[in-house]
Write a protein that holds these residues in place. Sequence first.
Motif, PDB file in Angstrom:
ATOM      1  N   ARG A 170      39.165  44.898  53.480  1.00 35.79           N
ATOM      2  CA  ARG A 170      39.794  43.758  54.152  1.00 35.79           C
ATOM      3  C   ARG A 170      38.953  43.299  55.340  1.00 35.79           C
ATOM      4  N   ASP A 171      38.468  44.264  56.107  1.00 35.51           N
ATOM      5  CA  ASP A 171      37.675  43.932  57.292  1.00 35.51           C
ATOM      6  C   ASP A 171      36.407  43.165  56.928  1.00 35.51           C
ATOM      7  N   ARG A 172      35.878  43.405  55.739  1.00 31.17           N
ATOM      8  CA  ARG A 172      34.671  42.712  55.276  1.00 31.17           C
ATOM      9  C   ARG A 172      34.979  41.381  54.607  1.00 31.17           C
ATOM     10  N   GLY A 173      36.268  41.048  54.455  1.00 31.01           N
ATOM     11  CA  GLY A 173      36.633  39.749  53.907  1.00 31.01           C
ATOM     12  C   GLY A 173      36.965  39.717  52.432  1.00 31.01           C
ATOM     13  N   PHE A 174      37.077  40.881  51.784  1.00 31.61           N
ATOM     14  CA  PHE A 174      37.436  40.916  50.365  1.00 31.61           C
ATOM     15  C   PHE A 174      38.927  40.658  50.186  1.00 31.61           C
ATOM     16  N   THR A 175      39.299  40.066  49.047  1.00 30.55           N
ATOM     17  CA  THR A 175      40.694  39.896  48.667  1.00 30.55           C
ATOM     18  C   THR A 175      41.112  41.063  47.787  1.00 30.55           C
ATOM     19  N   LEU A 176      42.216  41.721  48.155  1.00 25.89           N
ATOM     20  CA  LEU A 176      42.695  42.857  47.371  1.00 25.89           C
ATOM     21  C   LEU A 176      43.786  42.404  46.415  1.00 25.89           C
ATOM     22  N   THR A 177      43.714  42.853  45.181  1.00 26.85           N
ATOM     23  CA  THR A 177      44.687  42.478  44.159  1.00 26.85           C
ATOM     24  C   THR A 177      45.764  43.551  44.033  1.00 26.85           C
ATOM     25  N   GLY A 178      46.867  43.196  43.377  1.00 29.31           N
ATOM     26  CA  GLY A 178      47.991  44.100  43.241  1.00 29.31           C
ATOM     27  C   GLY A 178      48.127  44.676  41.848  1.00 29.31           C
ATOM     28  N   LEU A 179      49.223  45.396  41.647  1.00 28.56           N
ATOM     29  CA  LEU A 179      49.489  46.023  40.351  1.00 28.56           C
ATOM     30  C   LEU A 179      49.606  44.993  39.239  1.00 28.56           C
ATOM     31  N   TYR A 180      48.926  45.277  38.141  1.00 28.79           N
ATOM     32  CA  TYR A 180      48.967  44.493  36.918  1.00 28.79           C
ATOM     33  C   TYR A 180      48.470  43.060  37.076  1.00 28.79           C
ATOM     34  N   GLU A 181      47.679  42.806  38.109  1.00 28.97           N
ATOM     35  CA  GLU A 181      46.931  41.551  38.174  1.00 28.97           C
ATOM     36  C   GLU A 181      45.631  41.791  37.423  1.00 28.97           C
ATOM     37  N   VAL A 182      45.534  41.242  36.218  1.00 34.44           N
ATOM     38  CA  VAL A 182      44.448  41.600  35.308  1.00 34.44           C
ATOM     39  C   VAL A 182      43.933  40.372  34.587  1.00 34.44           C
ATOM     40  N   ASN A 183      42.610  40.272  34.434  1.00 35.46           N
ATOM     41  CA  ASN A 183      42.004  39.220  33.616  1.00 35.46           C
ATOM     42  C   ASN A 183      42.066  39.651  32.152  1.00 35.46           C
ATOM     43  N   ASN A 184      43.200  39.427  31.532  1.00 39.80           N
ATOM     44  CA  ASN A 184      43.403  39.927  30.177  1.00 39.80           C
ATOM     45  C   ASN A 184      44.291  38.939  29.433  1.00 39.80           C
ATOM     46  N   SER A 185      43.805  38.440  28.324  1.00 47.50           N
ATOM     47  CA  SER A 185      44.556  37.432  27.577  1.00 47.50           C
ATOM     48  C   SER A 185      45.886  37.978  27.071  1.00 47.50           C
ATOM     49  N   GLY A 186      45.961  39.294  26.935  1.00 51.05           N
ATOM     50  CA  GLY A 186      47.207  39.883  26.461  1.00 51.05           C
ATOM     51  C   GLY A 186      48.160  40.238  27.579  1.00 51.05           C
ATOM     52  N   SER A 187      47.791  39.949  28.823  1.00 51.70           N
ATOM     53  CA  SER A 187      48.641  40.309  29.951  1.00 51.70           C
ATOM     54  C   SER A 187      49.767  39.297  30.117  1.00 51.70           C
ATOM     55  N   ASN A 188      50.905  39.770  30.627  1.00 48.69           N
ATOM     56  CA  ASN A 188      52.041  38.871  30.849  1.00 48.69           C
ATOM     57  C   ASN A 188      52.072  38.329  32.267  1.00 48.69           C
ATOM     58  N   THR A 189      50.948  38.465  32.996  1.00 46.14           N
ATOM     59  CA  THR A 189      50.886  37.964  34.367  1.00 46.14           C
ATOM     60  C   THR A 189      49.970  36.756  34.441  1.00 46.14           C
ATOM     61  N   SER A 190      50.280  35.860  35.364  1.00 49.26           N
ATOM     62  CA  SER A 190      49.452  34.664  35.552  1.00 49.26           C
ATOM     63  C   SER A 190      48.442  34.868  36.676  1.00 49.26           C
ATOM     64  N   HIS A 191      48.488  36.022  37.336  1.00 50.25           N
ATOM     65  CA  HIS A 191      47.587  36.275  38.451  1.00 50.25           C
ATOM     66  C   HIS A 191      46.174  36.579  37.955  1.00 50.25           C
ATOM     67  N   LYS A 192      45.206  36.133  38.739  1.00 51.75           N
ATOM     68  CA  LYS A 192      43.815  36.450  38.439  1.00 51.75           C
ATOM     69  C   LYS A 192      43.559  37.913  38.752  1.00 51.75           C
ATOM     70  N   GLY A 193      42.807  38.574  37.897  1.00 53.68           N
ATOM     71  CA  GLY A 193      42.541  39.990  38.070  1.00 53.68           C
ATOM     72  C   GLY A 193      41.423  40.270  39.044  1.00 53.68           C
ATOM     73  N   ALA A 194      40.945  41.523  39.021  1.00 57.33           N
ATOM     74  CA  ALA A 194      39.929  41.984  39.962  1.00 57.33           C
ATOM     75  C   ALA A 194      38.529  41.851  39.374  1.00 57.33           C
ATOM     76  N   ASP A 195      37.581  41.545  40.237  1.00 56.81           N
ATOM     77  CA  ASP A 195      36.172  41.558  39.853  1.00 56.81           C
ATOM     78  C   ASP A 195      35.596  42.962  39.963  1.00 56.81           C
ATOM     79  N   ILE A 196      36.181  43.770  40.858  1.00 57.71           N
ATOM     80  CA  ILE A 196      35.717  45.124  41.121  1.00 57.71           C
ATOM     81  C   ILE A 196      36.920  46.047  41.244  1.00 57.71           C
TER      82      ILE A 196
END
Length: 284
Positions: free
Chosen positions: A107-133
């Motif tokens: 956070r101190d370096r300016g990264f955005t932290l994602t939450g549970l089940y935020e995933v870049n996955n076509s089969g996911s039931n979430t609309s949130h963008k997932g993590a790059d790392i």
Amino acid sequence: MEPFNNIHALIIDMDGVLWQGNQALPGLTDFFQTLYELEIRFILATNNASLTPQQYTVKLARMGVTVAPKDILTSGMATALYLAEHTDPGDTRVFVLGEDGARQPLRDRGFTLTGLYEVNNSGSNTSHKGADIVVCGKDETLSWDKLATATLNIRAGAKFIGTNADVTLPTEHGVTHGNGAILAALQAATGVAPIIIGKPEPIMYQQALALLGVAPAQTIAIGDRLETDILGAIRAGIRSLMVLTGISTQEDLETSDFQPTWVMADIRALTHALRSQHLSMEPY
């Protein structure tokens, strides 16, 4: 054995060197009093990414030792710095499997932290963008959902970073599992090996040397593990000292392909050696 001299700075591991869990090892307060009296610079450099520098200062204060946050470098801090140097924090999302010590530096370096089940996955039931790392550090609140989210992100293409690969951790209850055990589970589930930032990679030692501003030839690394603290020092080109109050044993030394520069029983023996060295050293 090499003479114990020309020592002006220390890079000191904590778990197994200064304490076991929440129990201070004998000689702790005298050790730090000696460092301050002799004006020996130091960085406390730990692979344990669970706590922030401020939380470590509180832990040390409970043990009777005063240390400034600037004198502490964790693998969580080293990971955040490494990622900031290799990515654009403002455009990078990170899922952290870990505690405050892994999350806050990002956070101190300016990264955005994602939450549970935020995933870049076509089969996911979430609309949130997932993590790059995905960053994995020691986590005493480890859960199925955290492991699942990390696994899903890595399988969807997120880069996999381990703050450290210590498979065990010395505690007041005995030796238990470390972050490396969690990494092994994620690697088994994804088929992806993590990039490791902490010791034995030389990254943390190089960062600590930059903070100290002291020549490598005048610095030694103190640790309790051959495969991390000592090997990392060798890779960073600095001398090392192993104490026998943590993970590695005298028997381990006898079968190891590499060796520390010195071996001592504990920090009490190190304190005595530092005082003796000071009496014979040239002015710095």
